[in-house]
Design a protein around this motif. Structure first.
Motif, PDB file in Angstrom:
ATOM      1  N   LYS A 108      -2.384   5.593  -3.957  1.00  0.00           N
ATOM      2  CA  LYS A 108      -3.243   6.769  -3.980  1.00  0.00           C
ATOM      3  C   LYS A 108      -2.466   8.015  -3.570  1.00  0.00           C
ATOM      4  CE  LYS A 108      -7.301   4.650  -4.729  1.00  0.00           C
ATOM      5  NZ  LYS A 108      -8.153   4.921  -5.914  1.00  0.00           N
ATOM      6  N   GLU A 166      -2.870  -1.022  -3.286  1.00  0.00           N
ATOM      7  CA  GLU A 166      -3.432   0.325  -3.312  1.00  0.00           C
ATOM      8  C   GLU A 166      -2.321   1.326  -3.560  1.00  0.00           C
ATOM      9  OE1 GLU A 166      -6.809   1.623  -0.677  1.00  0.00           O
ATOM     10  OE2 GLU A 166      -5.197   2.786   0.250  1.00  0.00           O
ATOM     11  N   ILE A 184       0.863  -1.185   0.000  1.00  0.00           N
ATOM     12  CA  ILE A 184       0.000   0.000   0.000  1.00  0.00           C
ATOM     13  C   ILE A 184       0.897   1.232   0.000  1.00  0.00           C
ATOM     14  CG2 ILE A 184      -1.742   1.316   1.260  1.00  0.00           C
ATOM     15  CD1 ILE A 184      -2.686  -1.347   2.467  1.00  0.00           C
TER      16      ILE A 184
END
Length: 474
Positions: free
Chosen positions: A297, A295, A232
């Motif tokens: 972002k 993920e 992540i």
């Protein structure tokens, strides 16, 4: 979470299940898991004892220990071992001589100190030009490679790598050529520093894209493997940071009380980001991801504050204990002490180390300040001020009794008393629980409301410092 209060030592923690949703257990062999837990002392806050005094610099490692261009240092989280890890930045190339190495000191700074040199079999990829290291409390650590491309083929493919703090794993290369690393993610070329949040989550200074990036390796893939898909990555883009254009002096980070403190070398400042604030932005961030991730972002609308905006020339290292922050300045050889109870932080003092090239700094066991000198190839500890023959030497005259104690204990200084002594007591987490000034030979400390356990008693004046352990057993 369950709070566990335990004495210093090594324990085996066992967790098990005895009922599976009310159904019969079809496989009893997987109902129990055990983990070895080592409990060590916390780090006390004695930084104020450095204010207004002349520091004594003690060299604890040099080229005879194979220290060469050291850029950073950190202590293994089990502080009772006094195991200090120092990273040699090394060479940036695609040969077997490229990459960084480690020198690990056991009983660092003690008469029984020993050292061992370790270099991973694929350091040229996973530890090339390491600018910073950071231990997590789980015993793993991560490094920030200061290169553009860890493959040296013109692509952009570099970022933090995860390693084990177990010397039976680190630099013990398994088959396959990927070294002993536990994980690596590749979204931050020219990484300039790193700090541990918790578990396998770390924050990185991205010197190529001028961002601060949070990396969570989640579950490591094991030594030498290649699975990255659970990673992540969150990129914080509002505060633009700038690295050293010469790629020499790093920009380190520290985490304290829910904030990430960032040394921004190129902008000669320090700012902080509040963890847990902000929102994940929709869509794919720029730069694009370099591998499959769970993920990836951008984070927007997060809380940030300026901490230091003046008085820094070439800031590099940083560390924090409670309400005190220290920062190293490569250009001046100084370690600057700040009070961070208010923002911007208030400068309290500057310690002149005389270092040729001070970089990483660390507040270590017993609260003392440690640093590496990149240009002199040394590792050093700051012990305090010069002591004259007329002044009190606590170790010769100090007694703390009874030990173990129940409802109170006494601190006694034998002989003639001619100075006010600062007395601080810390629990094993490093939290200050008692603070007073001793104005005569004997002080009685009431412990009726203290919990059972081991505490550290610290005594100091302008020139001397001593510590004693006291056990409270009601």
């Amino acid at each position: 979470p369950t709070q566990w209060s335990a004495a210093i030592g090594t324990y085996t923690l066992k967790v098990w299940t005895s009922n599976i949703n009310g159904n019969a257990d079809m496989n009893a062999s997987n109902d129990t898991i055990t983990k070895t837990i080592e409990i060590g002392p916390g780090i006390p806050n004695i930084i104020d004892d450095y204010v207004g005094v002349t520091p004594i610099i003690t060299q604890i490692g040099n080229s005879s220990d194979q220290i060469a261009t050291p850029s950073d240092l950190d202590f293994h989280p089990a502080l009772s071992n006094k195991q200090l890890w120092v990273v040699n930045k090394g060479h940036s190339n695609n040969t077997s001589s490229g990459g960084s190495s480690m020198v690990i000191f056991d009983n660092a700074g003690e008469a029984s100190q020993t050292s061992v040199y370790k270099k991973d079999g694929n350091a040229k990829h996973f530890m090339n030009s390491t600018t910073g290291i950071a231990f997590s409390k789980n015993g793993n650590w991560a490094n920030s490679p200061g290169v553009y491309d860890a493959n040296f083929n013109g692509s952009v493919f570099t970022g933090p790598a995860l390693w084990s703090g177990d010397l039976n794993i680190f630099a013990i290369t398994p088959p396959g050529g990927n070294g002993s690393h536990l994980d690596m993610l590749h979204e931050s070329p020219y990484s300039q520093g790193i700090a541990s949040e918790s578990g396998n989550a770390f924050w990185v200074f991205d010197g190529n894209y001028n961002d601060i990036v949070r990396y969570d390796f989640v579950n490591d893939h094991g030594p030498g493997n290649t699975y990255h898909d659970d990673g992540i990555v969150h990129r914080y883009r509002t505060q633009t940071v700038t690295k050293d254009p010469n790629n020499k002096v790093g920009s380190h980070l520290a985490i304290s009380d829910g904030w990430v403190y960032v040394v921004d070398y190129g902008n000669q400042r320090i700012f902080r980001i509040q963890m847990g604030t902000g929102n994940l932005a929709p869509g794919s961030p720029v730069p694009t991801q370099k591998e499959t991730l769970a993920e990836y972002k951008d984070v927007i609308n997060y809380t940030t504050e300026m901490v230091v905006t003046s008085g820094l020339v070439e800031p590099c290292g940083i560390d924090i204990v409670e309400d005190r922050m220290i920062v190293s300045d490569y250009s001046t050889g100084e370690i600057i002490i700040y009070d961070i109870t208010i923002m911007p932080a208030v400068e309290l003092d500057r310690l002149s180390t005389g270092a040729m090239g001070i970089m990483g700094i660390k507040i270590g066991p017993l609260g003392k300040i440690w640093y590496v000198d990149y240009d002199a190839n040394t590792v050093n500890r700051i012990d305090g001020a010069t002591v004259s023959v007329e002044e009190i030497v606590f170790n010769d005259v100090l007694s703390v009794y009874p030990n173990p104690a129940k409802n109170n204990f006494s601190i006694n200084l034998k002989g003639v008393f001619n100075d006010n002594i600062n007395v601080k007591v810390y629990d094993l987490t490093g939290k200050l629980i008692y603070n007073t000034v001793m104005k005569n030979n004997t002080l009685i400390v009431n412990t009726e409301k203290w919990t059972n356990g081991i505490y550290q008693v610290h005594l100091s004046n302008n020139t001397q410092f001593s510590t004693e352990k006291i056990v409270i057993q009601h």
